[in-house]
Design an enzyme around this catalytic site. Structure first.
Site, PDB file in Angstrom:
ATOM      1  N   SER A   1      23.531  17.525 -37.367  1.00 42.37           N
ATOM      2  CA  SER A   1      24.386  18.616 -37.307  1.00 42.37           C
ATOM      3  C   SER A   1      24.956  18.843 -38.723  1.00 42.37           C
ATOM      4  CB  SER A   1      25.530  18.504 -36.357  1.00 42.37           C
ATOM      5  OG  SER A   1      24.936  17.953 -35.132  1.00 42.37           O
TER       6      SER A   1
HETATM    7  N1  SAH Z   1      24.226  12.967 -33.495  1.00 46.00           N
HETATM    8  C1  SAH Z   1      23.010  13.252 -34.300  1.00 46.00           C
HETATM    9  C2  SAH Z   1      22.170  14.297 -34.171  1.00 46.00           C
HETATM   10  C3  SAH Z   1      21.817  14.713 -32.889  1.00 46.00           C
HETATM   11  S1  SAH Z   1      20.155  15.688 -32.564  1.00 46.00           S
HETATM   12  C4  SAH Z   1      23.295  12.588 -35.672  1.00 46.00           C
HETATM   13  O1  SAH Z   1      24.454  12.519 -36.130  1.00 46.00           O
HETATM   14  O2  SAH Z   1      22.394  12.515 -36.520  1.00 46.00           O
HETATM   15  C5  SAH Z   1      20.158  15.353 -31.029  1.00 46.00           C
HETATM   16  C6  SAH Z   1      19.545  13.854 -30.713  1.00 46.00           C
HETATM   17  O3  SAH Z   1      19.569  13.934 -29.224  1.00 46.00           O
HETATM   18  C7  SAH Z   1      18.075  13.973 -31.025  1.00 46.00           C
HETATM   19  O4  SAH Z   1      17.912  12.769 -31.798  1.00 46.00           O
HETATM   20  C8  SAH Z   1      17.138  13.779 -29.589  1.00 46.00           C
HETATM   21  O5  SAH Z   1      16.240  12.815 -29.694  1.00 46.00           O
HETATM   22  C9  SAH Z   1      18.434  13.053 -28.803  1.00 46.00           C
HETATM   23  N2  SAH Z   1      18.296  13.352 -27.008  1.00 46.00           N
HETATM   24  C10 SAH Z   1      17.917  14.393 -26.580  1.00 46.00           C
HETATM   25  N3  SAH Z   1      17.830  14.237 -25.369  1.00 46.00           N
HETATM   26  C11 SAH Z   1      18.202  12.877 -25.205  1.00 46.00           C
HETATM   27  C12 SAH Z   1      18.724  12.148 -24.120  1.00 46.00           C
HETATM   28  N4  SAH Z   1      18.387  12.638 -22.639  1.00 46.00           N
HETATM   29  N5  SAH Z   1      18.938  10.960 -24.228  1.00 46.00           N
HETATM   30  C13 SAH Z   1      19.178  10.472 -25.400  1.00 46.00           C
HETATM   31  N6  SAH Z   1      19.220  11.159 -26.484  1.00 46.00           N
HETATM   32  C14 SAH Z   1      18.749  12.294 -26.529  1.00 46.00           C
END
Ligand code: SAH
Length: 214
Positions: free
Chosen positions: A62
């Site tokens: 983000s």
């Molecule tokens: N918080 C992160 C960015 C998140 S991007 C940072 O600081 O870098 C969103 C993430 O959620 C992605 O890596 C994606 O693979 C993950 N995601 C999506 N659905 C998910 C689920 N059901 N369980 C765990 N992770 C998930």
């Protein structure tokens, strides 16, 4: 490293304070965590720009402002156990770990979880546990949590997360359509979420049993 520290301080001064981030703890954490290490080397020069960046596997870290807003909305005092859904690069987990007692962060993509785990360990974070599973189901064996942060977008807040939140606890999540959401802050009162709407945002989808179907 010194150069990055200067750029990081300037990010806080120009992107976060003018847009209303006030919590000193949040500002200090944003000044401290080396965001450039959480992005691919090819994007390092953009690490402190006002934008989300690709971290591989079609996922993104983000924008700094969004990380700060979400953290501020969690109203952390220092003794909380937090669940994050969507570890991605591990950056948000590091910010949370600066401000709370323990962070459990779930990631569904193993390669991202591995990268986050290695980096967080090398930076000395001992209060973060990275788990590979479907985060829409929460983490029942570690529940309940004082705070839950969802960093991927879903049409609704997954029900298992509400039940794994402590009474008086806060959950923050982007809720809405595929390409446009609103950041929701929910406080659990008498078993129900009392919700507030905050800024509009765009997150990658939350994929899983209680999210979008993969
Ligand atoms: N918080 C992160 C960015 C998140 S991007 C940072 O600081 O870098 C969103 C993430 O959620 C992605 O890596 C994606 O693979 C993950 N995601 C999506 N659905 C998910 C689920 N059901 N369980 C765990 N992770 C998930």
């Amino acid at each position: 490293m010194e150069d990055f520290k200067v750029i990081r301080d300037s990010m806080v001064k120009t992107q976060l304070i003018p847009r209303g981030i006030k919590d000193e703890g949040v500002l200090d954490a944003m000044k401290k965590v080396p965001r450039h290490l959480f992005v691919p080397e090819s994007s390092r020069h953009n690490a402190y720009e006002d934008m989300a960046l690709s971290i591989g596997e079609g996922q993104t870290i983000s924008q700094p402002y969004m990380a700060a807003v979400m953290t501020e909305l969690l109203e952390l005092k220092g003794d909380e156990r937090i669940l994050e859904i969507g570890a991605g690069s591990g950056y948000q987990a590091a910010i949370l770990a600066e401000l709370a007692k323990k962070v459990y962060t779930i990631e569904r993509i193993t390669s991202l979880a591995d990268g986050a785990l290695k980096l967080l360990a090398s930076l000395g974070y001992e209060n973060i546990q990275v788990v590979v599973c479907d985060g829409t189901k929460g983490l029942s064996d570690k529940a309940p949590f004082d705070r839950i942060l969802v960093t991927a977008a879903a049409p609704e807040i997954p029900e298992p997360l509400v039940s794994q939140l402590n009474e008086g606890g806060i959950i923050v999540a982007p809720v809405g359509e595929r390409f446009s959401q609103v950041l929701i802050k929910g406080k659990k009162e008498k078993g129900l979420l009392v919700k507030e709407q905050h800024t509009s945002c765009v997150f990658v989808p939350l994929i899983g049993e209680y999210g979008l179907k993969g």
